[in-house]
Design an enzyme around this catalytic site. Structure first.
Site, mmCIF file in Angstrom:
data_model
loop_
_atom_site.group_PDB
_atom_site.id
_atom_site.type_symbol
_atom_site.label_atom_id
_atom_site.label_comp_id
_atom_site.label_asym_id
_atom_site.label_seq_id
_atom_site.Cartn_x
_atom_site.Cartn_y
_atom_site.Cartn_z
ATOM 1 N N HIS A 1 34.410 36.948 38.756
ATOM 2 C CA HIS A 1 33.387 35.861 38.682
ATOM 3 C C HIS A 1 32.531 35.996 39.880
ATOM 4 C CE1 HIS A 1 35.805 33.842 35.674
ATOM 5 N NE2 HIS A 1 36.785 33.915 36.371
ATOM 6 N N ALA B 1 41.403 30.953 49.671
ATOM 7 C CA ALA B 1 40.311 30.310 49.139
ATOM 8 C C ALA B 1 40.048 29.317 50.406
ATOM 9 C CB ALA B 1 40.335 29.529 47.931
#
Length: 168
Positions: free
Chosen positions: A45, A109
């Site tokens: 992505h 993340a």
């Protein structure tokens, strides 16, 4: 990127920047033409990925969306991260400055990495702190090869050596 990199290395900087600019507009990924990328890299992505001029990314790494491999702000020096083979960098993570990310490391993340990470370390937070270690028993797989963000393979938890960091 590979064509722009070839042009850059051939001294055709203006054309390399033009090609990089066009790719950035189409794919929303900004990779400087002088950045060095290994083989087998997966940009999952890829929207929002930024990789700076002196950055080096090893083979078989997985980089999720909105990751920045950015510089220290100094000009005309080696100012971007050096990422080892098989590294997994989570969505929204920033790795800033001339830091070394060891082979098989995992960056969580949203983390901000501003110092070196050893091989097979697991780091999270702002600023990132090492919270453990991921060492597959077979010594051949890396977190990036299986997109393993949990540190376990699901079949045998003894395959993983996990050591909590002190003070976390």
């Amino acid at each position: 990127h590979r064509v722009a990199n070839y042009l850059w290395k051939s001294g055709r900087h203006v054309l390399a920047h033009y090609l990089q600019s066009q790719m950035s507009q189409v794919y929303q990924i900004d990779i400087h033409p002088n950045a060095t990328l290994g083989s087998g890299i997966m940009l999952d992505h890829g929207t929002g990925i930024v990789i700076g001029e002196t950055a080096i990314v090893g083979d078989n790494c997985s980089i999720l969306h909105h990751v920045t491999l950015g510089g220290s702000g100094k000009k005309n020096v080696d100012r971007h991260p050096k990422v080892g083979d098989g590294v997994l960098i989570g969505a929204g993570a920033s790795v800033l400055g001339n830091v070394r990310i060891g082979t098989g490391a995992q960056i969580g993340a949203g983390s901000l990495v501003i110092s070196d990470l050893p091989d097979f370390s697991v780091a999270v937070g702002v600023p990132a702190k090492i919270i453990g270690e991921f060492r597959p028993a077979d010594n051949t797989s890396t977190p990036a090869s299986k997109m393993n963000q949990l540190g376990i393979d699901g079949s045998n938890e003894e395959d993983i050596a996990y050591h909590s960091a002190e003070g976390i």
